[in-house]
Write a protein that holds these residues in place. Structure first.
Motif, PDB file in Angstrom:
ATOM      1  N   PRO A  35     -18.171 -59.322 -47.720  1.00 19.84           N
ATOM      2  CA  PRO A  35     -19.050 -60.490 -47.802  1.00 19.84           C
ATOM      3  C   PRO A  35     -20.370 -60.296 -47.070  1.00 19.84           C
ATOM      4  O   PRO A  35     -20.400 -59.844 -45.930  1.00 19.84           O
ATOM      5  N   TYR A  36     -21.452 -60.612 -47.774  1.00 11.50           N
ATOM      6  CA  TYR A  36     -22.814 -60.602 -47.249  1.00 11.50           C
ATOM      7  C   TYR A  36     -23.360 -59.214 -46.968  1.00 11.50           C
ATOM      8  O   TYR A  36     -24.387 -59.054 -46.300  1.00 11.50           O
ATOM      9  N   ALA A  37     -22.689 -58.162 -47.456  1.00  9.19           N
ATOM     10  CA  ALA A  37     -23.234 -56.809 -47.260  1.00  9.19           C
ATOM     11  C   ALA A  37     -24.612 -56.707 -47.895  1.00  9.19           C
ATOM     12  O   ALA A  37     -25.530 -56.102 -47.324  1.00  9.19           O
ATOM     13  N   PHE A  60     -32.915 -63.832 -56.614  1.00  5.58           N
ATOM     14  CA  PHE A  60     -31.630 -63.826 -55.909  1.00  5.58           C
ATOM     15  C   PHE A  60     -31.749 -62.941 -54.676  1.00  5.58           C
ATOM     16  O   PHE A  60     -32.172 -61.785 -54.767  1.00  5.58           O
ATOM     17  N   ASN A  61     -31.375 -63.491 -53.496  1.00 10.08           N
ATOM     18  CA  ASN A  61     -31.622 -62.772 -52.258  1.00 10.08           C
ATOM     19  C   ASN A  61     -30.361 -62.193 -51.631  1.00 10.08           C
ATOM     20  O   ASN A  61     -30.332 -61.896 -50.445  1.00 10.08           O
ATOM     21  N   GLY A  62     -29.319 -62.036 -52.411  1.00 10.35           N
ATOM     22  CA  GLY A  62     -28.100 -61.484 -51.861  1.00 10.35           C
ATOM     23  C   GLY A  62     -27.211 -62.521 -51.233  1.00 10.35           C
ATOM     24  O   GLY A  62     -26.176 -62.193 -50.663  1.00 10.35           O
ATOM     25  N   TYR A  63     -27.570 -63.771 -51.332  1.00 11.21           N
ATOM     26  CA  TYR A  63     -26.684 -64.832 -50.863  1.00 11.21           C
ATOM     27  C   TYR A  63     -26.954 -66.132 -51.597  1.00 11.21           C
ATOM     28  O   TYR A  63     -26.080 -66.671 -52.272  1.00 11.21           O
ATOM     29  N   HIS A  64     -28.158 -66.695 -51.505  1.00  4.96           N
ATOM     30  CA  HIS A  64     -28.468 -67.957 -52.148  1.00  4.96           C
ATOM     31  C   HIS A  64     -28.882 -67.748 -53.597  1.00  4.96           C
ATOM     32  O   HIS A  64     -29.685 -66.877 -53.907  1.00  4.96           O
TER      33      HIS A  64
END
Length: 484
Positions: A218-220, A260-264
Motif C-alpha cells: 500500500p502506497y508504494a 492520478f497521483n498514486g493515491y487520490h
C-alpha cells in the motif's frame, strides 16, 4: 497422527457444519497502530480503533451449535515476557501458522502450532521474528512447491515497518522452508521501497514448476513517487533470490486520468477516492489474479504470462458507497467473486451511513463483473458508537457453497451462497468481546485468529476418527484457502 488421534476425510455435508467456527476473542491490551496523516483520514491500520465486541456471552448459532471450542485461547508469550497482538491464520498439512501484529513493538514472527490434538495445539516453532528489526509479520501463506531450485513446503511472510524512519527496518516479504515445520529455515528476503511501510497482504501461487508471489504494497506508488508500484509480481521459483517481474501502474487504465497521483483518484462520480492495493489472491489454476484496489474496486488480471499480465475488468460502486475493497474469494469454480469491504468510518460525508459489508458478483465475463447481491449482518447499520473497526466485515473464505466471513465484533459468520443472488446466514460464532481477524478451515477443525488472544480451534469429531488413516477433505475447487 500421534496419540491415536486420526483425522478423517469429511463428506461435503459435514464440512458445511464443521466449517464455520474459528473465531476470536480480543483482550484489553491496547493495539498500536500507524498513522497516515499525510494520506488523509481514509487510511488507518488494522487493529487501530476500538474493535471490541459488545457480547457478554458466547454465541453458537445455526451450524455452529454442533461445534466445540476445544482450544478457546492460545496466547503466546515471548521470551521477554511480553505478548504480541495477532494477525491472520493459515494451515497446511496439520500445522497452523499464525502471524503477529504490532503490539509491544512487533517482531512476533510467525507462530507454528502442531494440531495433532486440536484441543491442545502445541507451539513447535517461531520464525521470521528476528530477521528485520522494527517490523511486524501479519500474513503467512504456505504451499507445497517443486521448482528447479526448491522442492518442499514454502512459506511467504509479509513484513511491515513500524516506523519508516527507523534506519534498521525494511518492508517486503520473507521466504522460509517449512518442509520440517519444527525447524523452519530462512531462504530469502524481497524488499520493497523503504519509503513505504512494506508488504501488507500477499499471495503465493504456483504455475507448473514456477512459483510467484503477488505483493500488495500500500502506497508504494505514492511514497516512491511512482518508482515502485502498489501491486508487484515476484518470481520466487528460486526463493533464495526472488526477482520482481512486473508492476501495475493504474495510469495505464483509460478510466484513470493522467493526474492520478498514486493515491487520490478524481473518480467519474465526482468524488475524490483513495486508490491503493490492499490485498491479492489467485484462483486455483494460477491463471487469474484478483487485486483489492480499495475504491478502484477488485481488479481482475489474466496472469498466465506473469511478465505481461492483462487487465480484464473491475468491480464498481454506486456513488453513495465507499469502495474499500479489502479482500476477495471465489466460489462455484471461479465463476463467482466475493468482495469484502472494510469500511471502518460509517459516517463519512457524502456516503451511506454504514459499516463495510460483502458484495457478490457474477464473473463469468471477467471484463464485466455483474453485481448479484449484497450481504449485511445486523452490525452494519449500528453506527451509534462512532468510528471503529468493530462492526465491519473483514476476510472471506469459501468452502463448497458456504461463505465464511471473519467479522471482528461479529465473530465468524457462515453464509449459504448456493444461490449467490440470495445469500442466507446459516450460522454464527461470536465469543466474548470478539475481535476476529481471520478464519481457516483445515480438515475437520476450524481455526481462527484473534487480534488479542491468538489462535482459536473449534472442532467436531467424526464418528470414524478412530480409524487409522487420515485423509484430506473433498474439495470441489471452491475452497480458496485450502489450496488460500
Amino acid at each position: 497422527m500421534a496419540g491415536g488421534f486420526r483425522l478423517k476425510k469429511l463428506k461435503r455435508t459435514f464440512l458445511f457444519s464443521a466449517i464455520l467456527s474459528a473465531a476470536l476473542v480480543i483482550s484489553s491490551v491496547p493495539i498500536s497502530g500507524l498513522a497516515h496523516d499525510d494520506l488523509g483520514s481514509d487510511i488507518i491500520e488494522k487493529g487501530q480503533g476500538a474493535g471490541y465486541g459488545k457480547n457478554d456471552t458466547l454465541i453458537l448459532e445455526g451450524k455452529f451449535r454442533n461445534l466445540t471450542e476445544v482450544a478457546p485461547e492460545m496466547k503466546v508469550i515471548r521470551a521477554d515476557g511480553k505478548q504480541n497482538s495477532f494477525g491472520d491464520v493459515y494451515a497446511h498439512k496439520g500445522f497452523a501458522y499464525i502471524g503477529t501484529h504490532t503490539n509491544n513493538g512487533g517482531n512476533g514472527g510467525v507462530r507454528v502450532f502442531d494440531l495433532k490434538d486440536p484441543a491442545n495445539p502445541k507451539e513447535v516453532a517461531v520464525f521470521a521474528h528476528n530477521d528485520v528489526p522494527g517490523t511486524w509479520q501479519e500474513k503467512v501463506i504456505v504451499k507445497s512447491v517443486r521448482t528447479p531450485y526448491f522442492k518442499g513446503d514454502l512459506a511467504v511472510v509479509s513484513v511491515q515497518q513500524l516506523n519508516r524512519n527507523n534506519p534498521d527496518s525494511q518492508g517486503g516479504f520473507l521466504l522460509y522452508d517449512v518442509t520440517k515445520p519444527y525447524n523452519p529455515k530462512k531462504l530469502g528476503f524481497w524488499k520493497v521501497t523503504k519509503k513505504t511501510n512494506g508488504t501488507h497482504e500477499l499471495y503465493l501461487t504456483v504455475q507448473g514448476n514456477r512459483v510467484l508471489v503477488l505483493a500488495a504494497n500500500p502506497y508504494a506508488d505514492y511514497y516512491s513517487h511512482g518508482e515502485e508500484k502498489d501491486f508487484q509480481i515476484v518470481d520466487v521459483s528460486n526463493p533464495v533470490n526472488p526477482s520482481t517481474i512486473w508492476q501495475f501502474d493504474p495510469r495505464t487504465l483509460e478510466e484513470i486520468p493522467d493526474d492520478f497521483n498514486g493515491y487520490h483518484w478524481n473518480a467519474p462520480d465526482g468524488k475524490t477516492r483513495p486508490v491503493f492495493n490492499h490485498s491479492t489472491m489467485v484462483d486455483d489454476t494460477g491463471k487469474f489474479a484478483y487485486v483489492s484496489m480499495w475504491d478502484l474496486g477488485t481488479a481482475i488480471f489474466d496472469i498466465r504470462n506473469p511478465e505481461n499480465p492483462i487487465y480484464l475488468g473491475r468491480t464498481q460502486y454506486a456513488p453513495h458507497q465507499q469502495g474499500s475493497a479489502h479482500s476477495a474469494a471465489l466460489a462455484k469454480g471461479g465463476r463467482i467473486l466475493i468482495e469484502t469491504r472494510e469500511v471502518y468510518n460509517p459516517s463519512k460525508a457524502g456516503y451511506e451511513q454504514a459499516y463495510g459489508y460483502t458484495r457478490i458478483f457474477d464473473i463469468k465475463d471477467k471484463t464485466n463483473p455483474k453485481l448479484l447481491s449484497e450481504f449485511k449482518t445486523e452490525l452494519v447499520d449500528d453506527i451509534e458508537d462512532g468510528v471503529t473497526f468493530a462492526n465491519t466485515v473483514h476476510d472471506p473464505k469459501v468452502v463448497g457453497k458456504i461463505l465464511f466471513l471473519s467479522h471482528y465484533a461479529g465473530g465468524v459468520r457462515a453464509v449459504d451462497i448456493s444461490n449467490p443472488a440470495n445469500p442466507v446466514e446459516i450460522g454464527k460464532y461470536v465469543p466474548i468481546d470478539s475481535n476476529v481477524w481471520g478464519v481457516f478451515v483445515e480438515r475437520n477443525y476450524i481455526l481462527a485468529s484473534d487480534i488479542g488472544t491468538g489462535l482459536k480451534v473449534l472442532y467436531k469429531k467424526d464418528a470414524h476418527d478412530d480409524n487409522e488413516d487420515a485423509e484430506e477433505p473433498e474439495n470441489d475447487g471452491d475452497n480458496d484457502d485450502n489450496e488460500n
